[in-house]
Design a protein around this motif. Sequence first.
Motif, short mmCIF file in Angstrom:
data_model
loop_
_atom_site.label_atom_id
_atom_site.label_comp_id
_atom_site.label_asym_id
_atom_site.label_seq_id
_atom_site.Cartn_x
_atom_site.Cartn_y
_atom_site.Cartn_z
N ASN A 93 7.26 51.60 185.57
CA ASN A 93 5.90 51.15 185.84
C ASN A 93 5.76 49.65 185.63
OD1 ASN A 93 4.27 53.47 186.62
ND2 ASN A 93 4.70 54.28 184.58
N THR A 94 6.25 49.17 184.51
CA THR A 94 6.30 47.73 184.22
C THR A 94 7.71 47.40 183.78
OG1 THR A 94 3.96 47.48 183.63
CG2 THR A 94 5.50 45.90 182.67
N PRO A 95 8.43 46.56 184.54
CA PRO A 95 9.82 46.26 184.22
C PRO A 95 9.96 45.01 183.35
CG PRO A 95 9.32 45.41 186.38
CD PRO A 95 8.04 46.03 185.86
N LEU A 96 11.12 44.89 182.73
CA LEU A 96 11.48 43.67 182.01
C LEU A 96 11.65 42.52 183.00
CD1 LEU A 96 12.61 42.43 179.25
CD2 LEU A 96 14.86 43.01 180.16
N PHE A 97 11.12 41.36 182.67
CA PHE A 97 11.30 40.17 183.51
C PHE A 97 12.68 39.57 183.30
CE2 PHE A 97 11.15 35.48 183.82
CZ PHE A 97 10.89 35.36 185.19
N THR A 98 13.40 39.37 184.40
CA THR A 98 14.73 38.75 184.34
C THR A 98 14.87 37.74 185.47
OG1 THR A 98 15.57 40.90 183.58
CG2 THR A 98 17.20 39.21 184.08
N ASP A 99 14.24 36.58 185.29
CA ASP A 99 14.36 35.48 186.26
C ASP A 99 14.10 35.92 187.69
OD1 ASP A 99 14.80 33.61 184.31
OD2 ASP A 99 16.96 33.49 184.58
N HIS A 100 13.13 36.79 187.88
CA HIS A 100 12.69 37.26 189.20
C HIS A 100 13.76 38.04 189.95
CE1 HIS A 100 8.94 35.11 188.80
NE2 HIS A 100 9.55 33.97 188.64
N ALA A 101 14.77 38.55 189.27
CA ALA A 101 15.77 39.38 189.93
C ALA A 101 15.17 40.73 190.31
CB ALA A 101 16.98 39.59 189.03
N ILE B 163 7.47 46.52 177.11
CA ILE B 163 8.77 46.54 177.81
C ILE B 163 9.54 45.24 177.62
CG2 ILE B 163 7.98 45.66 180.04
CD1 ILE B 163 10.42 48.61 179.46
N ASN B 164 8.84 44.13 177.42
CA ASN B 164 9.52 42.84 177.31
C ASN B 164 9.86 42.44 175.87
OD1 ASN B 164 9.67 41.15 180.01
ND2 ASN B 164 7.75 42.30 180.09
N CYS B 165 9.17 43.02 174.91
CA CYS B 165 9.29 42.52 173.54
C CYS B 165 9.60 43.59 172.49
CB CYS B 165 8.01 41.79 173.11
SG CYS B 165 7.37 40.60 174.31
N ALA B 166 9.15 44.83 172.73
CA ALA B 166 9.16 45.82 171.65
C ALA B 166 10.54 46.36 171.32
CB ALA B 166 8.23 46.98 172.01
N HIS B 167 11.56 46.13 172.15
CA HIS B 167 12.90 46.57 171.77
C HIS B 167 13.37 45.81 170.53
CE1 HIS B 167 13.12 43.61 175.09
NE2 HIS B 167 14.05 43.03 174.35
N CYS B 168 12.85 44.62 170.30
CA CYS B 168 13.12 43.89 169.05
C CYS B 168 11.95 44.01 168.08
CB CYS B 168 13.40 42.42 169.34
SG CYS B 168 15.02 42.07 170.04
N HIS B 169 10.75 43.78 168.62
CA HIS B 169 9.55 43.72 167.77
C HIS B 169 8.92 45.10 167.63
CE1 HIS B 169 9.27 39.41 167.02
NE2 HIS B 169 9.69 39.22 168.26
N ASN B 170 9.55 45.91 166.78
CA ASN B 170 9.01 47.20 166.39
C ASN B 170 9.33 47.39 164.91
OD1 ASN B 170 11.49 49.12 166.02
ND2 ASN B 170 11.91 48.08 167.98
N PRO B 171 8.76 48.39 164.24
CA PRO B 171 8.93 48.48 162.78
C PRO B 171 10.36 48.58 162.29
CG PRO B 171 7.07 49.82 163.48
CD PRO B 171 7.74 49.34 164.73
N VAL B 172 11.31 49.04 163.13
CA VAL B 172 12.70 49.17 162.69
C VAL B 172 13.64 48.33 163.54
CG1 VAL B 172 12.34 51.48 161.77
CG2 VAL B 172 13.10 51.22 164.14
N GLY B 173 13.10 47.48 164.42
CA GLY B 173 13.93 46.73 165.37
C GLY B 173 14.60 45.51 164.78
N PRO B 174 15.41 44.80 165.60
CA PRO B 174 16.12 43.61 165.13
C PRO B 174 15.20 42.53 164.57
CG PRO B 174 17.03 44.36 167.21
CD PRO B 174 15.81 45.17 166.97
N ALA B 175 13.95 42.51 165.01
CA ALA B 175 12.98 41.53 164.50
C ALA B 175 12.06 42.14 163.47
CB ALA B 175 12.18 40.95 165.67
N PRO C 208 11.08 36.26 175.43
CA PRO C 208 12.31 36.75 174.79
C PRO C 208 13.41 35.70 174.82
CG PRO C 208 11.44 38.36 176.36
CD PRO C 208 10.71 37.09 176.59
N GLU C 209 14.30 35.77 173.86
CA GLU C 209 15.33 34.75 173.73
C GLU C 209 16.55 35.03 174.59
OE1 GLU C 209 16.19 34.64 169.62
OE2 GLU C 209 16.85 36.72 169.50
N LEU C 210 16.66 36.24 175.14
CA LEU C 210 17.75 36.61 176.03
C LEU C 210 17.18 37.12 177.35
CD1 LEU C 210 20.06 38.63 173.59
CD2 LEU C 210 20.48 36.33 174.47
N GLY C 211 17.96 36.98 178.42
CA GLY C 211 17.60 37.60 179.68
C GLY C 211 16.81 36.75 180.64
N ARG C 212 16.50 35.52 180.26
CA ARG C 212 15.78 34.67 181.20
C ARG C 212 16.12 33.21 180.97
NH1 ARG C 212 11.18 31.81 179.44
NH2 ARG C 212 10.45 32.29 177.32
#
Length: 371
Positions: free
Chosen positions: A58-66, A271-283, A344-348
Amino acid sequence: MRLLFPFLAIILAACGNQPASPAFHAEGRPDLLSDWGMVSVRDGHLVLSDGVEPYDLNTPLFTDHAGKLRTIWMPEGTSATYREGQVLDFPIGTVITKTFYYPVDGDGHVLRGDQGLLVSDSPETLDLERVRLVETRLLVHREDGWVALPYVWNEDESDAQLMRAGYSETLTLAEAGGTIRDIHYLVPNVNQCAGCHATNNTTRALSPIGPAARHLNRDYAYAGGVENQLSHLIARGYLTGAPDPDLAPRAAVWNNPDIPLDQRARAYLDINCAHCHNPVGPADTSGLHLNFDAPVSPNLGLCKPPIAAGPGSGGLRFDIVPGNPEDSIFIYRMASTRGDVMMPELGRSLTHHEGVALISEWIAGLEGGCN
């Protein structure tokens, strides 16, 4: 003997034009994408093999308009299981692919692949005269967990080579209105893949991010017709335990103006941030939780001072200042392309201006203030 070589060449060419068969490699790192048999080049098109199912979010991760062609394959007789609020529980042997591409113009420039440009006359395929293939990433579920493998397409787009150490190249993007700019496209190495896919900072185990029911609950134009993706996967035998799509969670489409702004902004952050920014994530040490079900609180960034942000704060005091996007660290970091600032610091390598505008509008509409 001379006659034998043309004869062999014809045979090999004919074999190369046959549909590939999917293969699960329980160990090792195959050198070529074709060794997996998930996708293949046939008659000038990138096509999916039998049993390989395409999907979209429904909403994808942004990756330099790929543009991205996403697929799922599972061994015969296996299926994924629905999990409330989480990525589907995929069986051992699952192979998930994501092929990154750009439409091309007549001058050798790439065009935005995330704007629905026609790239094939047939669903589920890519016309190689209309697109530039860049890479295909694999997530493979083995006995000891998920493995990430990045493959880079060769110049003639006949196959893709494993690039464990990563890869980079510069593409020239032609925008509407005649603007030309460079994309410094980066294919992550196998360790950088963990920067997004190790969604639990304690276990550091890799996991898919996109194929959760809320992201998949949408229609897709399959070769056999338009159908809801959850319904299709259930009918295909690839999904069990899921509720009816009308009862299943559904993430908002970030750029659909008919959907409330708050839902669109939260889906974009999810979709763009929560893989890191969640209660148990890398951030997790940041205390910033951007997952879809995070409550509206300082953990969502409202009037929250940054923790060890360094230059990432831009001299600003709070992650989000309700009513004031220009004073919010969120917008400063989303708009930046500096390596030590951007999020995000990676992917763009580019700023997603439409995404920045969405989150700016959302912040501007938030009530309250920070002391």
